[in-house]
Design a protein around this motif. Structure first.
Motif, PDB file in Angstrom:
ATOM      1  N   PRO A  52      -0.163  10.288  61.850  1.00 35.37           N
ATOM      2  CA  PRO A  52       0.674   9.553  62.809  1.00 35.37           C
ATOM      3  C   PRO A  52       1.580   8.586  62.042  1.00 35.37           C
ATOM      4  N   ASP A  53       2.759   8.343  62.573  1.00 33.98           N
ATOM      5  CA  ASP A  53       3.735   7.476  61.892  1.00 33.98           C
ATOM      6  C   ASP A  53       3.152   6.132  61.484  1.00 33.98           C
ATOM      7  N   THR A  54       2.418   5.513  62.391  1.00 35.82           N
ATOM      8  CA  THR A  54       1.874   4.181  62.083  1.00 35.82           C
ATOM      9  C   THR A  54       0.849   4.250  60.960  1.00 35.82           C
ATOM     10  N   VAL A  55       0.061   5.311  60.920  1.00 34.21           N
ATOM     11  CA  VAL A  55      -0.935   5.467  59.857  1.00 34.21           C
ATOM     12  C   VAL A  55      -0.236   5.693  58.525  1.00 34.21           C
ATOM     13  N   ALA A  56       0.784   6.522  58.518  1.00 32.98           N
ATOM     14  CA  ALA A  56       1.528   6.784  57.288  1.00 32.98           C
ATOM     15  C   ALA A  56       2.168   5.501  56.757  1.00 32.98           C
ATOM     16  N   THR A  57       2.739   4.713  57.649  1.00 38.74           N
ATOM     17  CA  THR A  57       3.363   3.449  57.241  1.00 38.74           C
ATOM     18  C   THR A  57       2.331   2.507  56.651  1.00 38.74           C
ATOM     19  N   ARG A  58       1.206   2.366  57.337  1.00 35.97           N
ATOM     20  CA  ARG A  58       0.151   1.471  56.850  1.00 35.97           C
ATOM     21  C   ARG A  58      -0.401   1.948  55.518  1.00 35.97           C
TER      22      ARG A  58
ATOM     23  N   LEU B 211      -4.541   7.609  48.906  1.00 31.50           N
ATOM     24  CA  LEU B 211      -5.157   8.487  49.904  1.00 31.50           C
ATOM     25  C   LEU B 211      -6.403   9.164  49.345  1.00 31.50           C
ATOM     26  N   ALA B 212      -6.379   9.552  48.077  1.00 29.30           N
ATOM     27  CA  ALA B 212      -7.552  10.169  47.457  1.00 29.30           C
ATOM     28  C   ALA B 212      -8.723   9.190  47.440  1.00 29.30           C
ATOM     29  N   GLU B 213      -8.448   7.931  47.089  1.00 27.11           N
ATOM     30  CA  GLU B 213      -9.506   6.909  47.094  1.00 27.11           C
ATOM     31  C   GLU B 213     -10.033   6.676  48.507  1.00 27.11           C
ATOM     32  N   ALA B 214      -9.130   6.611  49.476  1.00 20.66           N
ATOM     33  CA  ALA B 214      -9.549   6.395  50.871  1.00 20.66           C
ATOM     34  C   ALA B 214     -10.386   7.568  51.366  1.00 20.66           C
ATOM     35  N   ALA B 215      -9.982   8.780  51.021  1.00 21.78           N
ATOM     36  CA  ALA B 215     -10.732   9.962  51.444  1.00 21.78           C
ATOM     37  C   ALA B 215     -12.108   9.986  50.785  1.00 21.78           C
ATOM     38  N   GLU B 216     -12.161   9.615  49.513  1.00 22.07           N
ATOM     39  CA  GLU B 216     -13.453   9.588  48.825  1.00 22.07           C
ATOM     40  C   GLU B 216     -14.374   8.533  49.432  1.00 22.07           C
TER      41      GLU B 216
ATOM     42  N   ALA C 202     -11.322  -0.997  60.091  1.00 26.61           N
ATOM     43  CA  ALA C 202     -10.594  -0.136  59.154  1.00 26.61           C
ATOM     44  C   ALA C 202     -11.400   1.114  58.821  1.00 26.61           C
ATOM     45  N   LEU C 203     -12.690   0.938  58.580  1.00 20.80           N
ATOM     46  CA  LEU C 203     -13.532   2.101  58.294  1.00 20.80           C
ATOM     47  C   LEU C 203     -13.605   3.033  59.497  1.00 20.80           C
ATOM     48  N   ALA C 204     -13.689   2.458  60.683  1.00 16.07           N
ATOM     49  CA  ALA C 204     -13.739   3.283  61.900  1.00 16.07           C
ATOM     50  C   ALA C 204     -12.462   4.094  62.041  1.00 16.07           C
ATOM     51  N   ARG C 205     -11.306   3.461  61.740  1.00 14.63           N
ATOM     52  CA  ARG C 205     -10.039   4.193  61.798  1.00 14.63           C
ATOM     53  C   ARG C 205     -10.032   5.320  60.770  1.00 14.63           C
ATOM     54  N   LEU C 206     -10.497   5.019  59.552  1.00 11.15           N
ATOM     55  CA  LEU C 206     -10.529   6.041  58.511  1.00 11.15           C
ATOM     56  C   LEU C 206     -11.417   7.214  58.906  1.00 11.15           C
ATOM     57  N   LEU C 207     -12.525   6.903  59.578  1.00  9.84           N
ATOM     58  CA  LEU C 207     -13.457   7.951  59.990  1.00  9.84           C
ATOM     59  C   LEU C 207     -13.025   8.637  61.271  1.00  9.84           C
TER      60      LEU C 207
END
Length: 108
Positions: free
Chosen positions: A11-17, A33-38, A94-99
């Motif tokens: 989503p645009d807002t996620v990409a911007t953030r 993004l790799a660190e966030a995914a890990e 933030a973790l909930a959004r990532l998940l």
């Protein structure tokens, strides 16, 4: 290390953030993004391990939890050290959004 090139849609807002966070961290977006995914994958695996533990052994009693926390502290892992309520809430959100958790699970 092998690298796999992926195409993802955000989503645009996620990409911007994500771009802003990567910039603040001084990382290319792909590295951030790799660190966030890990981090999200590690957290998901930890949740699964906790669920499997409880299914096998039941809910740990308070003494077991305290012993585990002491072992983590000895290993240099500090749980909840000097964390304000506001910071803890923003970290959980933030973790909930990532998940990708549903909104009602983000509040807990």
């Amino acid at each position: 290390m092998a690298v796999e090139k992926l195409s993802v849609s955000l989503p645009d807002t996620v990409a911007t953030r994500a771009r802003q966070a990567a910039e603040r961290a001084g990382l290319p977006l792909s590295a951030w993004l790799a660190e966030a995914a890990e981090t999200a994958a590690n957290l998901a695996e930890a949740h699964l391990a906790a669920e499997e533990y409880e299914a096998t052994y039941g809910t740990p009693d308070p003494q077991e939890l305290q012993a585990g926390r002491a072992q983590l502290a000895e290993a240099g892992v500090i749980i909840g050290a000097a964390e304000t309520a506001e910071y803890a809430a923003s970290r959980r959100a933030a973790l909930a959004r990532l998940l990708g958790l549903p909104e009602e699970k983000r509040l807990g």
